[in-house]
Design a protein around this motif. Structure first.
Motif, PDB file in Angstrom:
ATOM      1  N   GLY A 297       8.852   4.777 -45.136  1.00 60.51           N
ATOM      2  CA  GLY A 297       9.227   4.500 -46.519  1.00 60.51           C
ATOM      3  C   GLY A 297       9.576   5.721 -47.332  1.00 60.51           C
ATOM      4  O   GLY A 297       9.449   5.711 -48.568  1.00 60.51           O
TER       5      GLY A 297
ATOM      6  N   CYS B  12      14.053   2.543 -42.239  1.00 56.69           N
ATOM      7  CA  CYS B  12      13.192   2.956 -43.357  1.00 56.69           C
ATOM      8  C   CYS B  12      12.005   3.804 -42.932  1.00 56.69           C
ATOM      9  O   CYS B  12      11.447   4.544 -43.754  1.00 56.69           O
ATOM     10  CB  CYS B  12      12.707   1.726 -44.123  1.00 56.69           C
ATOM     11  SG  CYS B  12      11.691   0.594 -43.140  1.00 56.69           S
TER      12      CYS B  12
ATOM     13  N   SER C 113      14.060  -3.169 -46.898  1.00 59.81           N
ATOM     14  CA  SER C 113      13.764  -2.110 -45.933  1.00 59.81           C
ATOM     15  C   SER C 113      13.782  -2.674 -44.519  1.00 59.81           C
ATOM     16  O   SER C 113      13.134  -3.686 -44.238  1.00 59.81           O
ATOM     17  CB  SER C 113      12.396  -1.499 -46.234  1.00 59.81           C
ATOM     18  OG  SER C 113      12.328  -1.061 -47.579  1.00 59.81           O
TER      19      SER C 113
ATOM     20  N   HIS D  29      10.529  -6.272 -46.564  1.00 66.25           N
ATOM     21  CA  HIS D  29      10.738  -5.518 -45.319  1.00 66.25           C
ATOM     22  C   HIS D  29      10.990  -6.460 -44.138  1.00 66.25           C
ATOM     23  O   HIS D  29      10.524  -7.602 -44.111  1.00 66.25           O
ATOM     24  CB  HIS D  29       9.556  -4.596 -45.030  1.00 66.25           C
ATOM     25  CG  HIS D  29       8.208  -5.274 -45.098  1.00 66.25           C
ATOM     26  ND1 HIS D  29       7.722  -6.057 -44.073  1.00 66.25           N
ATOM     27  CD2 HIS D  29       7.271  -5.275 -46.057  1.00 66.25           C
ATOM     28  CE1 HIS D  29       6.528  -6.508 -44.396  1.00 66.25           C
ATOM     29  NE2 HIS D  29       6.226  -6.059 -45.606  1.00 66.25           N
TER      30      HIS D  29
ATOM     31  N   LEU E 201       4.969   1.747 -43.346  1.00 68.12           N
ATOM     32  CA  LEU E 201       5.605   1.330 -44.596  1.00 68.12           C
ATOM     33  C   LEU E 201       4.694   0.376 -45.364  1.00 68.12           C
ATOM     34  O   LEU E 201       4.492   0.529 -46.580  1.00 68.12           O
ATOM     35  CB  LEU E 201       6.946   0.651 -44.315  1.00 68.12           C
ATOM     36  CG  LEU E 201       7.623   0.007 -45.538  1.00 68.12           C
ATOM     37  CD1 LEU E 201       8.114   1.063 -46.507  1.00 68.12           C
ATOM     38  CD2 LEU E 201       8.762  -0.910 -45.107  1.00 68.12           C
TER      39      LEU E 201
END
Length: 286
Positions: free
Chosen positions: A89, A86, A106, A131, A117
């Protein structure tokens, strides 16, 4: 001051003018900048090897066409989005913000990438991203990651290794994460993979997911992908056939794996990626 100018240019769609401004201001930028793309925002870092720097220069989000393609595939809330690799992001943030009724998962093994992120999640007040600081592969195991940016072309090029270089990281499969309820699946699962040539390992950890759900897998076909696996053409063809999968281009036309192998031989010097493609049984979700 430059941040205000940039956001004015984004709002007015004066993108070309910024190329001239950036050529001057780039020498004086040291702090991160907030770029407001109206529906979502990003922190962009001006340091030369930072991937998000591209947004400062171009006033567009990274991989805009691909993000829009995925957004268009999310036709209802019976969908989850899984972002493998990711980074800051680039995909997770706009998809989670615009499609705020779906869950976004993610993954990135780099703590530096995940910290960026997290900053962007907070900046956008996003509640639907979960995440994980792990890599995605074919099974539960360990590997190593060196995310010292000086060793790479940019911060989007971090890659895992089995040579004890860098820090030890955890690898797991999407199948395991669903089984362990870390990911709560829905009927439609959209997956973006960007793992520097290890996409086939991630695919091999998706066998149950592909069987049990409608999957739409977005991946890069690259020289690294071919070189990282022995007898890749034979293995990939077998994988596609056994799982009743097809490859499509971004215009949703089916392509043959043999054609991709032929084309990648003739990439211009210095180019590593042939393009982005989709793996799915059915290109249209309900």
């Amino acid at each position: 001051m430059y941040e205000s100018i940039l956001n004015f240019l984004i709002k007015k769609n004066f993108l070309i003018l910024n190329k001239i401004l950036f050529s001057f201001f780039k020498f004086f930028l040291t702090k991160k900048i907030i770029l407001n793309f109206l529906k979502f925002k990003f922190y962009a870092y001006p340091q030369k090897k930072e991937l998000s720097r591209w947004m400062i220069k171009n006033l567009k989000i990274w991989d805009k066409k691909n993000v829009e393609l995925i957004l268009n595939q999310i036709k209802n809330d019976n969908t989850v989005f899984i972002d493998i690799g990711c980074n800051y992001g680039a995909y997770s943030i706009p998809i989670a913000k615009i499609k705020n009724k779906i869950n976004v998962y993610s993954f990135d093994p780099s703590e530096k990438a995940l910290n960026q992120l997290k900053e962007n999640i907070k900046l956008n007040d996003i509640q639907n991203i979960k995440h994980f600081k792990i890599g995605i592969g074919e099974k539960n195991r360990t590997a190593f990651l060196n995310d010292e940016i000086k060793n790479y072309k940019n911060s989007g090029s971090y890659e895992i290794n089995n040579k004890n270089l860098g820090s030890k990281i955890l690898i797991n499969s999407i199948d395991n994460l669903i089984e362990n309820k870390e990911i709560i699946p829905k009927k439609n699962i959209i997956i973006k993979m960007d793992v520097e040539g290890y996409e086939f390992m991630a695919l091999q950890g998706l066998l149950k997911t592909i069987k049990n759900f409608e999957t739409f897998i977005f991946f890069e076909f690259s020289i690294k992908l071919v070189l990282n696996h022995d007898n890749f053409l034979i293995s990939f063809k077998k994988f596609l056939k056994e799982n009743n999968l097809k490859i499509f281009n971004l215009e949703f036309y089916e392509v043959k794996i043999e054609d991709l192998f032929d084309k990648i031989k003739y990439l211009p010097k210095g180019h590593e990626v042939l393009g982005n493609y989709i793996i799915s049984k059915n290109i249209n979700f309900n």
